[in-house]
Motif scaffolding. Structure first.
Motif, short mmCIF file in Angstrom:
data_model
loop_
_atom_site.label_atom_id
_atom_site.label_comp_id
_atom_site.label_asym_id
_atom_site.label_seq_id
_atom_site.Cartn_x
_atom_site.Cartn_y
_atom_site.Cartn_z
N UNK A 121 0.98 -1.25 0.54
CA UNK A 121 0.11 -0.17 -0.26
C UNK A 121 0.74 1.11 -0.36
N UNK A 122 2.15 1.32 0.31
CA UNK A 122 2.55 2.53 0.41
C UNK A 122 2.88 3.18 -0.77
N UNK A 123 3.53 2.38 -1.87
CA UNK A 123 2.81 2.85 -3.25
C UNK A 123 2.09 4.09 -3.88
N UNK A 124 1.32 3.68 -3.15
CA UNK A 124 0.05 4.33 -3.56
C UNK A 124 -0.99 5.60 -2.65
N UNK A 125 -0.61 5.16 -1.18
CA UNK A 125 -1.04 6.12 -0.60
C UNK A 125 -0.16 6.26 0.36
N UNK A 126 1.43 5.93 0.30
CA UNK A 126 1.75 6.21 1.03
C UNK A 126 2.77 7.55 1.23
N UNK A 128 0.63 10.57 -0.25
CA UNK A 128 -0.40 11.69 -0.81
C UNK A 128 -0.75 12.38 0.11
N UNK A 129 -0.51 13.77 -0.17
CA UNK A 129 -0.98 14.84 0.76
C UNK A 129 -2.77 15.09 0.92
N UNK A 130 -3.48 14.07 1.01
CA UNK A 130 -4.62 14.12 1.49
C UNK A 130 -4.82 12.29 2.17
N UNK A 131 -5.86 12.53 3.37
CA UNK A 131 -5.51 10.84 3.74
C UNK A 131 -6.77 9.76 2.65
N UNK A 132 -6.35 8.89 2.40
CA UNK A 132 -7.73 7.77 1.67
C UNK A 132 -7.08 6.38 2.91
N UNK A 133 -8.14 5.70 2.41
CA UNK A 133 -8.71 4.49 3.90
C UNK A 133 -9.10 3.36 2.61
N UNK A 134 -8.69 2.68 2.47
CA UNK A 134 -8.71 1.36 1.72
C UNK A 134 -8.79 -0.34 1.91
N UNK A 135 -9.82 -0.23 1.89
CA UNK A 135 -10.13 -2.27 1.99
C UNK A 135 -9.47 -3.31 1.24
N UNK A 136 -8.55 -4.21 1.60
CA UNK A 136 -7.58 -4.87 1.11
C UNK A 136 -8.72 -6.31 1.71
N UNK A 137 -9.21 -6.79 0.39
CA UNK A 137 -9.41 -8.44 0.66
C UNK A 137 -8.94 -9.49 0.26
N UNK A 138 -8.91 -10.55 1.24
CA UNK A 138 -7.95 -11.87 0.97
C UNK A 138 -8.57 -12.95 0.93
N UNK A 139 -7.88 -13.83 -0.18
CA UNK A 139 -9.40 -15.44 0.40
C UNK A 139 -8.15 -16.41 1.31
#
Length: 232
Positions: A121-126, A128-139
């Motif tokens: 996740x760091x390359x995606x949100x680490x 950013x100048x604003x907050x984002x909330x993500x969900x990761x789904x696992x099997x």
């Protein structure tokens, strides 16, 4: 009679030194970052070539592409020779590169620890100048099935659509969920809102046999894991 000013146009360079021709004839690996950027913007100014202009822009970020990706539209347009169209082209290209890294990381990605979540996740949100909330789904093998952005711009309990989170989990066949959001301020301390969201999703997930396995707060260079911290 004044002397004619020399042209800084790449068109007047040696054929073998022109970035587009080098890319075509020798491949992408031989081009410098400045040369690749020069292909994007197409031209420089009356006083410097596109490559020299790009070298100057890169030098302002210590030749760090990650830092370059943080420059805003206005900051890029501050450089003489960079108008809105060129600035937007640079931003779009860097965003494509960021997304590509994210997709490559996702392929067959198995979550083995909080560190592996951070690396995903760091390359995606680490940065950013604003907050984002993500969900990761696992099997059931802890492999990533899907990851989605839940909210952007801030985190409060009202922004969490628990039904949507779990509905998606059922649709993709997830047995586990990991929450992740960034703190642009750099602080790794979870807020009360962070804790409330985690508990809210955990309680709802338990009723459907979908476990909340962890919640990570991510910054540019570090992370905090609710599971590792014993507060999940």
């Amino acid at each position: 009679m004044s002397e004619k000013q020399p042209s800084f146009s790449i068109k007047n360079w040696s054929h073998h030194d022109q970035p587009r021709e080098k890319l075509r004839d020798k491949g992408k690996a031989v081009l410098s970052d400045a040369e690749l950027m020069a292909i994007l913007i197409g031209s420089g100014s009356r006083n410097e070539s596109a490559v020299e202009l790009c070298k100057r822009i890169l030098a302002s970020t210590d030749n760090n592409l990650s830092a370059l990706g943080k420059l805003s539209l206005k900051q890029l347009m501050h450089f003489k020779g960079i108008g809105e169209a060129k600035a937007l082209t640079i931003i779009a290209a860097l965003e494509l590169g960021r997304r590509r890294r994210g997709e490559e990381a996702l392929q067959h990605y198995k979550i083995e620890s909080s560190q592996s979540v951070f690396e995903l996740m760091q390359p995606i949100i680490g940065e950013l100048p604003h907050e984002e909330f993500w969900i990761i789904y696992l099997n059931n093998s802890n492999k990533v099935i899907q990851k989605i952005q839940l909210s952007k711009g801030g985190i409060t309990g009202t922004l969490v659509d628990v039904r949507l989170v779990l509905k998606t989990g059922i649709e993709v066949g997830a047995v586990g969920i990991i929450l992740a959001h960034n703190h642009p301020s750099g602080t790794l301390k979870p807020s009360e809102a962070d804790k409330q969201i985690t508990q809210k999703l955990k309680t709802a997930g338990n009723s459907l046999d979908i476990k909340i396995l962890d919640h990570l707060i991510i910054t540019e260079n570090a992370f905090y894991s609710f599971a590792d911290g014993g507060i999940l």
